[in-house]
Design an enzyme around this catalytic site. Structure first.
Site, PDB file in Angstrom:
ATOM      1  N   LYS A 222      22.125 -34.359  83.652  1.00 32.72           N
ATOM      2  CA  LYS A 222      22.456 -35.247  84.773  1.00 32.72           C
ATOM      3  C   LYS A 222      22.528 -34.519  86.104  1.00 32.72           C
ATOM      4  O   LYS A 222      22.691 -33.301  86.159  1.00 32.72           O
ATOM      5  CB  LYS A 222      23.760 -36.004  84.484  1.00 32.72           C
ATOM      6  CG  LYS A 222      23.520 -37.164  83.532  1.00 32.72           C
ATOM      7  CD  LYS A 222      24.725 -38.041  83.361  1.00 32.72           C
ATOM      8  CE  LYS A 222      24.375 -39.171  82.373  1.00 32.72           C
ATOM      9  NZ  LYS A 222      25.554 -39.964  82.014  1.00 32.72           N
ATOM     10  N   ARG A 256      26.222 -37.483  73.879  1.00 38.67           N
ATOM     11  CA  ARG A 256      24.897 -38.096  74.082  1.00 38.67           C
ATOM     12  C   ARG A 256      24.005 -37.077  74.772  1.00 38.67           C
ATOM     13  O   ARG A 256      24.255 -36.709  75.906  1.00 38.67           O
ATOM     14  CB  ARG A 256      25.040 -39.368  74.918  1.00 38.67           C
ATOM     15  CG  ARG A 256      23.723 -40.102  75.184  1.00 38.67           C
ATOM     16  CD  ARG A 256      23.968 -41.359  76.011  1.00 38.67           C
ATOM     17  NE  ARG A 256      22.725 -42.058  76.282  1.00 38.67           N
ATOM     18  CZ  ARG A 256      21.896 -41.747  77.272  1.00 38.67           C
ATOM     19  NH1 ARG A 256      22.175 -40.755  78.096  1.00 38.67           N
ATOM     20  NH2 ARG A 256      20.785 -42.429  77.443  1.00 38.67           N
TER      21      ARG A 256
HETATM   22  C1  8Y4 Z   1      18.049 -36.730  83.591  1.00 38.68           C
HETATM   23  C2  8Y4 Z   1      17.972 -37.472  82.461  1.00 38.68           C
HETATM   24  C3  8Y4 Z   1      18.965 -37.051  84.569  1.00 38.68           C
HETATM   25  C4  8Y4 Z   1      18.806 -38.557  82.275  1.00 38.68           C
HETATM   26  C5  8Y4 Z   1      19.789 -38.147  84.391  1.00 38.68           C
HETATM   27  C6  8Y4 Z   1      19.721 -38.886  83.250  1.00 38.68           C
HETATM   28  C7  8Y4 Z   1      25.007 -42.521  79.592  1.00 38.68           C
HETATM   29  C8  8Y4 Z   1      24.573 -43.610  78.825  1.00 38.68           C
HETATM   30  C9  8Y4 Z   1      23.003 -43.014  80.193  1.00 38.68           C
HETATM   31  C10 8Y4 Z   1      26.320 -42.028  79.397  1.00 38.68           C
HETATM   32  C11 8Y4 Z   1      26.568 -43.735  77.713  1.00 38.68           C
HETATM   33  C12 8Y4 Z   1      20.985 -40.564  82.023  1.00 38.68           C
HETATM   34  C13 8Y4 Z   1      22.494 -44.974  78.690  1.00 38.68           C
HETATM   35  C14 8Y4 Z   1      21.664 -41.842  82.297  1.00 38.68           C
HETATM   36  N1  8Y4 Z   1      24.006 -42.156  80.437  1.00 38.68           N
HETATM   37  N2  8Y4 Z   1      25.324 -44.204  77.889  1.00 38.68           N
HETATM   38  N3  8Y4 Z   1      23.314 -43.901  79.220  1.00 38.68           N
HETATM   39  N4  8Y4 Z   1      27.055 -42.675  78.433  1.00 38.68           N
HETATM   40  N5  8Y4 Z   1      27.357 -44.291  76.795  1.00 38.68           N
HETATM   41  N6  8Y4 Z   1      20.538 -39.975  83.151  1.00 38.68           N
HETATM   42  O1  8Y4 Z   1      26.822 -41.111  80.032  1.00 38.68           O
HETATM   43  O2  8Y4 Z   1      20.831 -40.127  80.919  1.00 38.68           O
HETATM   44  S1  8Y4 Z   1      21.473 -43.047  80.998  1.00 38.68           S
END
Ligand code: 8Y4
Length: 274
Positions: A222, A256
């Site tokens: 993130k 996750r």
């Molecule tokens: C690179 C790759 C940079 C991915 C940012 C991201 C969460 C979630 C997401 C979380 C739960 C993400 C669906 C965001 N984050 N579900 N989902 N908790 N429960 N961003 O923190 O991965 S998506």
């Protein structure tokens, strides 16, 4: 020790479990112009994560990343359901990352075990969609919506406000008929939070255990890790591992992550040497 009741499973949460991230996108085109099915790519990726030792898979058909746009409901169902059908019986529970009740219903009917809702079942009909099933649910905090949430996040007391929100959503879920044994909580790192908010929240993770429900933490790759390290998204593995281990030490029950193999090794070291 917590037990999480899913559709077909009772998950023991006596060690941190690894939830591997599987995104299924629209059919894309490879460099040579040949159509490549989003489903095939996602299935191959899911099989890699299973071979690496994922304890569960989180399947998403709509990007929740900052600035992303919504996907129509029928399109999201047509991405997610075939993947659930192909992966059910793979030996680990399947989580579906969606905030749409119709997607929840279709995925649960196809065999999904857990609904991972970044909107904590606030959409009209979402509580009922989960209540009418045996699936587990992850209730996550988000301020705003994915399109706008990072514009100007504001809190007077970030920890208290997020704890109060989660307590209210647990109450709503229980009133709708979702037993506590089916609920996981998540403070929602990066969802309408500045770096300072994420830092305050992370340091307060032990306080979230007072809520007496299992905790899921998602920090993998993130932007908070980009802000800390100055690294682009593809170079955030070491940062992601460090953050995941700190979350595990702070009591997170489910991590996750994108990088299952690396996280699994790091957890093995954590458990052997702490
Ligand atoms: C690179 C790759 C940079 C991915 C940012 C991201 C969460 C979630 C997401 C979380 C739960 C993400 C669906 C965001 N984050 N579900 N989902 N908790 N429960 N961003 O923190 O991965 S998506």
């Amino acid at each position: 020790m917590f037990n999480l009741n899913c559709s077909s499973c009772s998950l023991r949460l006596d060690r941190p479990l690894i939830m591997g991230i599987v995104n299924v996108t629209a059919d894309s085109f490879s460099g040579d112009g040949h159509a490549r099915a989003g489903l095939d790519d996602a299935l191959r990726h899911a099989e890699t994560l299973l071979a690496e030792g994922a304890d569960m898979l989180d399947i998403g058909g709509e990007s929740s990343r900052p600035g992303s746009l919504p996907v129509p409901e029928a399109e999201e169902i047509s991405r997610v359901v075939p993947l659930v059908e192909a992966l059910r019986g793979c030996g680990v529970p399947l989580s579906i990352d969606t905030l749409k009740p119709a997607v929840m219903r279709a995925a649960i009917a196809a065999g999904a075990d857990l609904i991972n809702d970044i909107a904590a079942l606030q959409a009209p009909g979402a509580l009922e969609a989960v209540a009418g099933s045996k699936a587990a649910v992850c209730l996550m905090h988000m301020q705003g919506t994915p399109g706008t949430m990072q514009a100007a996040p504001h809190y007077d007391d970030v920890v208290q406000e997020i704890m109060d929100f989660l307590i209210a959503r647990v109450a709503a879920a229980e009133r709708a008929g979702i037993a506590r044994e089916r609920i996981v909580l998540d403070p929602g790192f990066g969802f309408g939070k500045s770096l300072a908010h994420n830092q305050t929240l992370f340091r307060a993770l032990p306080r979230f255990r007072e809520l007496d429900l299992p905790l899921l933490v998602g920090v993998s790759r993130k932007s908070m890790l980009g802000q800390i390290t100055g690294r682009e998204v593809g170079q955030r593995l070491p940062a992601s591992i460090a953050a995941a281990m700190l979350a595990a030490q702070a009591g997170a029950h489910i991590l996750r992550v994108h990088d299952v193999a690396a996280t699994k090794d790091a957890l093995a070291v954590l458990s052997a040497l702490n």
